[in-house]
Design a protein around this motif. Structure first.
Motif, PDB file in Angstrom:
ATOM      1  N   LEU A  31     -15.166   3.577  -2.219  1.00 20.76           N
ATOM      2  CA  LEU A  31     -13.959   3.070  -2.849  1.00 20.76           C
ATOM      3  C   LEU A  31     -13.736   3.838  -4.142  1.00 20.76           C
ATOM      4  O   LEU A  31     -14.579   3.814  -5.039  1.00 20.76           O
TER       5      LEU A  31
ATOM      6  N   GLU B 257     -17.010  -6.449  -1.680  1.00 15.09           N
ATOM      7  CA  GLU B 257     -16.260  -7.273  -0.724  1.00 15.09           C
ATOM      8  C   GLU B 257     -15.421  -6.384   0.188  1.00 15.09           C
ATOM      9  O   GLU B 257     -15.369  -6.584   1.411  1.00 15.09           O
ATOM     10  N   TYR B 258     -14.767  -5.391  -0.405  1.00 13.96           N
ATOM     11  CA  TYR B 258     -13.947  -4.499   0.416  1.00 13.96           C
ATOM     12  C   TYR B 258     -14.812  -3.611   1.301  1.00 13.96           C
ATOM     13  O   TYR B 258     -14.563  -3.475   2.511  1.00 13.96           O
TER      14      TYR B 258
ATOM     15  N   SER C  99     -15.610  -4.763  -5.251  1.00 15.22           N
ATOM     16  CA  SER C  99     -15.663  -3.506  -4.510  1.00 15.22           C
ATOM     17  C   SER C  99     -16.556  -3.663  -3.274  1.00 15.22           C
ATOM     18  O   SER C  99     -16.242  -3.139  -2.202  1.00 15.22           O
TER      19      SER C  99
ATOM     20  N   SER D 292      -9.329   4.157  -0.635  1.00 16.11           N
ATOM     21  CA  SER D 292     -10.443   4.005   0.301  1.00 16.11           C
ATOM     22  C   SER D 292     -10.620   5.323   1.039  1.00 16.11           C
ATOM     23  O   SER D 292      -9.674   5.852   1.618  1.00 16.11           O
TER      24      SER D 292
ATOM     25  N   ASN E 233     -12.700  -8.313   2.353  1.00 22.46           N
ATOM     26  CA  ASN E 233     -11.468  -8.505   1.587  1.00 22.46           C
ATOM     27  C   ASN E 233     -10.536  -7.331   1.844  1.00 22.46           C
ATOM     28  O   ASN E 233     -10.958  -6.254   2.269  1.00 22.46           O
ATOM     29  N   ASP E 234      -9.262  -7.550   1.555  1.00 25.23           N
ATOM     30  CA  ASP E 234      -8.227  -6.545   1.770  1.00 25.23           C
ATOM     31  C   ASP E 234      -8.105  -5.649   0.544  1.00 25.23           C
ATOM     32  O   ASP E 234      -8.282  -6.099  -0.593  1.00 25.23           O
ATOM     33  N   LEU E 235      -7.785  -4.375   0.752  1.00 27.80           N
ATOM     34  CA  LEU E 235      -7.690  -3.432  -0.363  1.00 27.80           C
ATOM     35  C   LEU E 235      -6.629  -3.855  -1.374  1.00 27.80           C
ATOM     36  O   LEU E 235      -6.801  -3.662  -2.579  1.00 27.80           O
TER      37      LEU E 235
ATOM     38  N   GLU F 194      -5.691  -6.882  -2.386  1.00 24.96           N
ATOM     39  CA  GLU F 194      -6.209  -7.906  -3.295  1.00 24.96           C
ATOM     40  C   GLU F 194      -7.310  -7.354  -4.193  1.00 24.96           C
ATOM     41  O   GLU F 194      -7.386  -7.668  -5.384  1.00 24.96           O
ATOM     42  N   VAL F 195      -8.162  -6.533  -3.625  1.00 27.97           N
ATOM     43  CA  VAL F 195      -9.242  -5.936  -4.413  1.00 27.97           C
ATOM     44  C   VAL F 195      -8.671  -5.039  -5.508  1.00 27.97           C
ATOM     45  O   VAL F 195      -9.106  -5.068  -6.664  1.00 27.97           O
ATOM     46  N   SER F 196      -7.683  -4.230  -5.162  1.00 30.57           N
ATOM     47  CA  SER F 196      -7.095  -3.315  -6.141  1.00 30.57           C
ATOM     48  C   SER F 196      -6.394  -4.071  -7.272  1.00 30.57           C
ATOM     49  O   SER F 196      -6.430  -3.652  -8.431  1.00 30.57           O
TER      50      SER F 196
ATOM     51  N   LYS G 128       0.843  -1.190   0.000  1.00 28.42           N
ATOM     52  CA  LYS G 128       0.000   0.000   0.000  1.00 28.42           C
ATOM     53  C   LYS G 128       0.881   1.245   0.000  1.00 28.42           C
ATOM     54  O   LYS G 128       2.034   1.201   0.420  1.00 28.42           O
TER      55      LYS G 128
END
Length: 345
Positions: free
Chosen positions: A119, A72-73, A70, A110, A78-80, A82-84, A30
């Motif tokens: 998001l 999920e986050y 989106s 976020s 879920n973690d940002l 993995e989502v990103s 991050k």
């Protein structure tokens, strides 16, 4: 319109999407939100969320990867990071199938606002910057200017495409806010020109109060210019009446307004209603009072093609400073009064 004034950045990630590459370059960390980086992102976010091209949208029915990950986050599942990565992969897929999509850095951010978490997806198209380059030849220093082709937009430059996704809840009027500015050098019908909304986000734009208010005011002005060409007196009455309604009413009934404007002119009354309706507006227009207040603060008049008058609303309505005198033949005199000081520009 849901205006956002309080923005706090929680976390953010940047990925590189080079259309000439085989894979996106995905970050494993991050962003370190130092004061400079935080300020850089915050200024972009503030500018985007104030942009008049920011639209409401709803996700389309059916499976939608951007929507699913989106949420999920936003729902804490879920973690940002993995989502990103998955958001970057999805956009990169579209880039590889459409050569018109420019390479970019993709920032996923976020944020917390007074209206809840969001998001953000910011497509940071590269801008051409310049810097110096130092070379040594036989112990002599040479300094040249060289281009940097992968610079990010500065905080004063506009981002062309972005989205702010909300947690989806029952009876929500919209799911996300979107900006999708088109490249003016391309034809509107260019292949894939709407890829960001249609293909990547998979959403549909819907009207909000600001859109309706802007479109109504534009439609009314366009109608007046086309139909009241040689009667400045009548045109002034129409414009003043409409602006008064915008400031006083929460909802404008187009039929009632047309009746007020053209009491004894049935053809003009019907023509006005038909024209406004043809611009995609309903018979009842919800008014964005905040936009109206901002828009009507300044008045710019183009007079007989060669005179510009630019003044604020207070001066326009102050009979001691500005007055409209009706001559009775359709013409009017615009009188600027009691001038004590002026400058040439």
């Amino acid at each position: 319109m849901e205006y956002i004034r309080e923005i706090n950045i929680n976390e953010a990630i940047i990925h590189i999407l080079d259309g000439n590459g085989d894979e996106p370059l995905l970050n494993e960390f991050k962003l370190d939100l130092s004061e400079d980086i935080y300020t850089f992102l915050l200024k972009h976010l503030e500018r985007l969320l104030k942009d008049e091209e920011l639209k409401y949208a709803v996700f389309n029915e059916g499976r939608n990867i951007v929507k699913e990950i989106s949420q999920e986050y936003l729902n804490g599942e879920n973690d940002l990071l993995e989502v990103s990565k998955e958001l970057a992969r999805q956009l990169f897929i579209h880039m590889k199938t459409n050569v018109n999509i420019s390479s970019c850095d993709l920032i996923i951010v976020s944020i917390s606002t007074e209206h809840g978490p969001m998001l953000g997806i910011l497509k940071m198209d590269y801008v051409k910057n310049f810097t110096h380059k130092i070379d040594f030849t036989e112990d002599k220093m040479g300094i040249n200017i060289v281009p940097q082709l992968a610079g990010l937009p500065s905080s004063s430059q506009k981002i062309q495409k972005c989205a702010f996704i909300k947690p989806i809840r029952a009876e929500q009027t919209f799911n996300l806010m979107v900006i999708d500015k088109q490249n003016k050098s391309k034809e509107a019908e260019d292949y894939g020109s709407n890829y960001f909304i249609n293909n990547f986000l998979g959403c549909t734009i819907i009207s909000n109060e600001r859109d309706m208010t802007k479109n109504f005011l534009k439609a009314a002005e366009t109608w007046t210019r086309k139909n009241i060409k040689e009667d400045a007196d009548k045109a002034e009455v129409i414009r003043t009446t409409i602006k008064q309604k915008l400031k006083e009413e929460e909802l404008i009934d187009i039929n009632e307004l047309s009746q007020d404007l053209f009491k004894e002119e049935p053809q003009a009354k019907e023509n006005f209603v038909q024209f406004v309706s043809a611009q995609g507006l309903d018979s009842n227009v919800s008014i964005d009072k905040e936009w109206v207040e901002k828009k009507l603060k300044r008045i710019r008049l183009k007079i007989d093609k060669d005179i510009d008058v630019y003044l604020n609303e207070e001066a326009y309505h102050d009979i001691n400073r500005f007055e409209i005198h009706r001559n009775g033949d359709g013409s009017i005199n615009m009188i600027i009064k009691h001038v004590m000081n002026y400058m040439e520009k």
